[in-house]
Design a protein around this motif. Structure first.
Motif, PDB file in Angstrom:
ATOM      1  N   ALA A  13      31.521 -76.532 -44.549  1.00 27.34           N
ATOM      2  CA  ALA A  13      32.968 -76.277 -44.537  1.00 27.34           C
ATOM      3  C   ALA A  13      33.287 -75.179 -45.537  1.00 27.34           C
ATOM      4  O   ALA A  13      32.578 -74.987 -46.524  1.00 27.34           O
ATOM      5  CB  ALA A  13      33.751 -77.538 -44.888  1.00 27.34           C
ATOM      6  N   SER A  14      34.381 -74.490 -45.273  1.00 27.82           N
ATOM      7  CA  SER A  14      34.840 -73.454 -46.207  1.00 27.82           C
ATOM      8  C   SER A  14      35.568 -74.077 -47.388  1.00 27.82           C
ATOM      9  O   SER A  14      35.719 -73.448 -48.422  1.00 27.82           O
ATOM     10  CB  SER A  14      35.761 -72.467 -45.490  1.00 27.82           C
ATOM     11  N   GLY A  15      36.010 -75.307 -47.236  1.00 30.65           N
ATOM     12  CA  GLY A  15      36.727 -76.033 -48.275  1.00 30.65           C
ATOM     13  C   GLY A  15      37.241 -77.333 -47.700  1.00 30.65           C
ATOM     14  O   GLY A  15      36.922 -77.690 -46.564  1.00 30.65           O
ATOM     15  N   HIS A  16      38.039 -78.051 -48.469  1.00 32.93           N
ATOM     16  CA  HIS A  16      38.586 -79.329 -48.032  1.00 32.93           C
ATOM     17  C   HIS A  16      39.449 -79.111 -46.788  1.00 32.93           C
ATOM     18  O   HIS A  16      40.426 -78.365 -46.851  1.00 32.93           O
ATOM     19  CB  HIS A  16      39.385 -79.955 -49.175  1.00 32.93           C
ATOM     20  N   TYR A  17      39.081 -79.731 -45.681  1.00 37.85           N
ATOM     21  CA  TYR A  17      39.753 -79.582 -44.377  1.00 37.85           C
ATOM     22  C   TYR A  17      39.757 -78.128 -43.896  1.00 37.85           C
ATOM     23  O   TYR A  17      40.637 -77.720 -43.150  1.00 37.85           O
ATOM     24  CB  TYR A  17      41.182 -80.136 -44.408  1.00 37.85           C
ATOM     25  N   GLY A  18      38.764 -77.356 -44.327  1.00 45.64           N
ATOM     26  CA  GLY A  18      38.692 -75.944 -43.953  1.00 45.64           C
ATOM     27  C   GLY A  18      37.935 -75.723 -42.659  1.00 45.64           C
ATOM     28  O   GLY A  18      37.745 -76.635 -41.849  1.00 45.64           O
ATOM     29  N   ARG A  36      24.385 -70.046 -48.346  1.00 43.03           N
ATOM     30  CA  ARG A  36      25.064 -69.868 -49.632  1.00 43.03           C
ATOM     31  C   ARG A  36      24.925 -68.447 -50.172  1.00 43.03           C
ATOM     32  O   ARG A  36      25.818 -67.957 -50.860  1.00 43.03           O
ATOM     33  CB  ARG A  36      24.556 -70.904 -50.634  1.00 43.03           C
ATOM     34  N   GLU A  37      23.824 -67.784 -49.841  1.00 39.59           N
ATOM     35  CA  GLU A  37      23.589 -66.420 -50.303  1.00 39.59           C
ATOM     36  C   GLU A  37      24.148 -65.373 -49.341  1.00 39.59           C
ATOM     37  O   GLU A  37      24.077 -64.183 -49.625  1.00 39.59           O
ATOM     38  CB  GLU A  37      22.090 -66.183 -50.512  1.00 39.59           C
ATOM     39  N   GLY A  38      24.673 -65.827 -48.212  1.00 39.43           N
ATOM     40  CA  GLY A  38      25.178 -64.886 -47.222  1.00 39.43           C
ATOM     41  C   GLY A  38      24.066 -64.131 -46.517  1.00 39.43           C
ATOM     42  O   GLY A  38      24.271 -63.049 -45.973  1.00 39.43           O
ATOM     43  N   ALA A  39      22.856 -64.699 -46.518  1.00 34.72           N
ATOM     44  CA  ALA A  39      21.694 -64.041 -45.916  1.00 34.72           C
ATOM     45  C   ALA A  39      21.699 -64.130 -44.393  1.00 34.72           C
ATOM     46  O   ALA A  39      20.910 -63.460 -43.737  1.00 34.72           O
ATOM     47  CB  ALA A  39      20.409 -64.661 -46.470  1.00 34.72           C
ATOM     48  N   ALA A  45      29.043 -66.495 -42.757  1.00 37.23           N
ATOM     49  CA  ALA A  45      29.252 -65.443 -43.752  1.00 37.23           C
ATOM     50  C   ALA A  45      30.652 -64.850 -43.623  1.00 37.23           C
ATOM     51  O   ALA A  45      31.340 -64.625 -44.624  1.00 37.23           O
ATOM     52  CB  ALA A  45      28.196 -64.352 -43.595  1.00 37.23           C
ATOM     53  N   ASP A  46      31.095 -64.621 -42.392  1.00 33.23           N
ATOM     54  CA  ASP A  46      32.415 -64.031 -42.161  1.00 33.23           C
ATOM     55  C   ASP A  46      33.556 -64.926 -42.633  1.00 33.23           C
ATOM     56  O   ASP A  46      34.605 -64.442 -43.042  1.00 33.23           O
ATOM     57  CB  ASP A  46      32.621 -63.729 -40.674  1.00 33.23           C
ATOM     58  N   HIS A  47      33.356 -66.251 -42.568  1.00 29.84           N
ATOM     59  CA  HIS A  47      34.429 -67.204 -42.884  1.00 29.84           C
ATOM     60  C   HIS A  47      34.228 -67.945 -44.201  1.00 29.84           C
ATOM     61  O   HIS A  47      34.974 -68.862 -44.515  1.00 29.84           O
ATOM     62  CB  HIS A  47      34.589 -68.205 -41.738  1.00 29.84           C
ATOM     63  N   GLY A  48      33.216 -67.592 -44.976  1.00 27.41           N
ATOM     64  CA  GLY A  48      32.988 -68.238 -46.271  1.00 27.41           C
ATOM     65  C   GLY A  48      32.665 -69.714 -46.143  1.00 27.41           C
ATOM     66  O   GLY A  48      33.067 -70.520 -46.970  1.00 27.41           O
TER      67      GLY A  48
END
Length: 103
Positions: A13-18, A36-39, A45-48
Motif C-alpha cells: 500500500a502507498s499508505g493507510h487506506y492508500g 522499496r528501492e524503486g528498482a 514505483a509510479d504510485h509510491g
C-alpha cells in the motif's frame, strides 16, 4: 520470517487506506527490496506503493498464483476487510522482516 525461496502473495500500500498492489513471488525479501528501492519500474514505483501490509505464504507457486488471481478479482472493500482483519493499523510488516522503516 519467510524463507528466501517460498511462494508468497503480498499486498503493498502507498499508505493507510492508500493505493493497493497485489503481487506474487518466490522470494519475498528480494521483491520487497526491489519495490522499496524503486528498482521495478511500473505501477508501484509510479504510485509510491512500498509498504508491505499483508502477505500469505504457500507450499507451491501454483496455489500462490491462484490466490493472487483471486485477490486481484476482489472488490477493493473486500481487500481492505482482509487487511483490517490481520493488520488493522496497516503497519509496514517489512520492518518486522528486517527492513528499515520508510520515511
Amino acid at each position: 520470517m519467510p524463507d528466501e525461496k517460498q511462494p508468497c502473495v503480498y499486498i503493498l500500500a502507498s499508505g493507510h487506506y492508500g493505493t493497493l498492489y497485489i503481487g506474487v513471488t518466490s522470494d519475498l525479501m528480494k521483491r520487497l527490496w526491489q519495490h522499496r528501492e524503486g528498482a521495478l519500474p511500473g505501477f508501484t514505483a509510479d504510485h509510491g506503493v512500498k509498504r508491505l501490509i499483508h502477505f500469505e505464504l504457500f507450499g507451491d507457486m501454483e496455489r500462490a498464483i491462484r490466490r493472487e488471481k483471486q485477490l486481484k478479482n476482489w472488490r477493493r472493500q473486500w481487500k481492505i476487510n482482509l487487511i483490517n482483519e490481520v493488520n488493522p493499523e496497516w503497519r509496514d510488516l517489512a520492518v518486522g522482516l528486517g527492513f528499515a522503516p520508510l520515511a
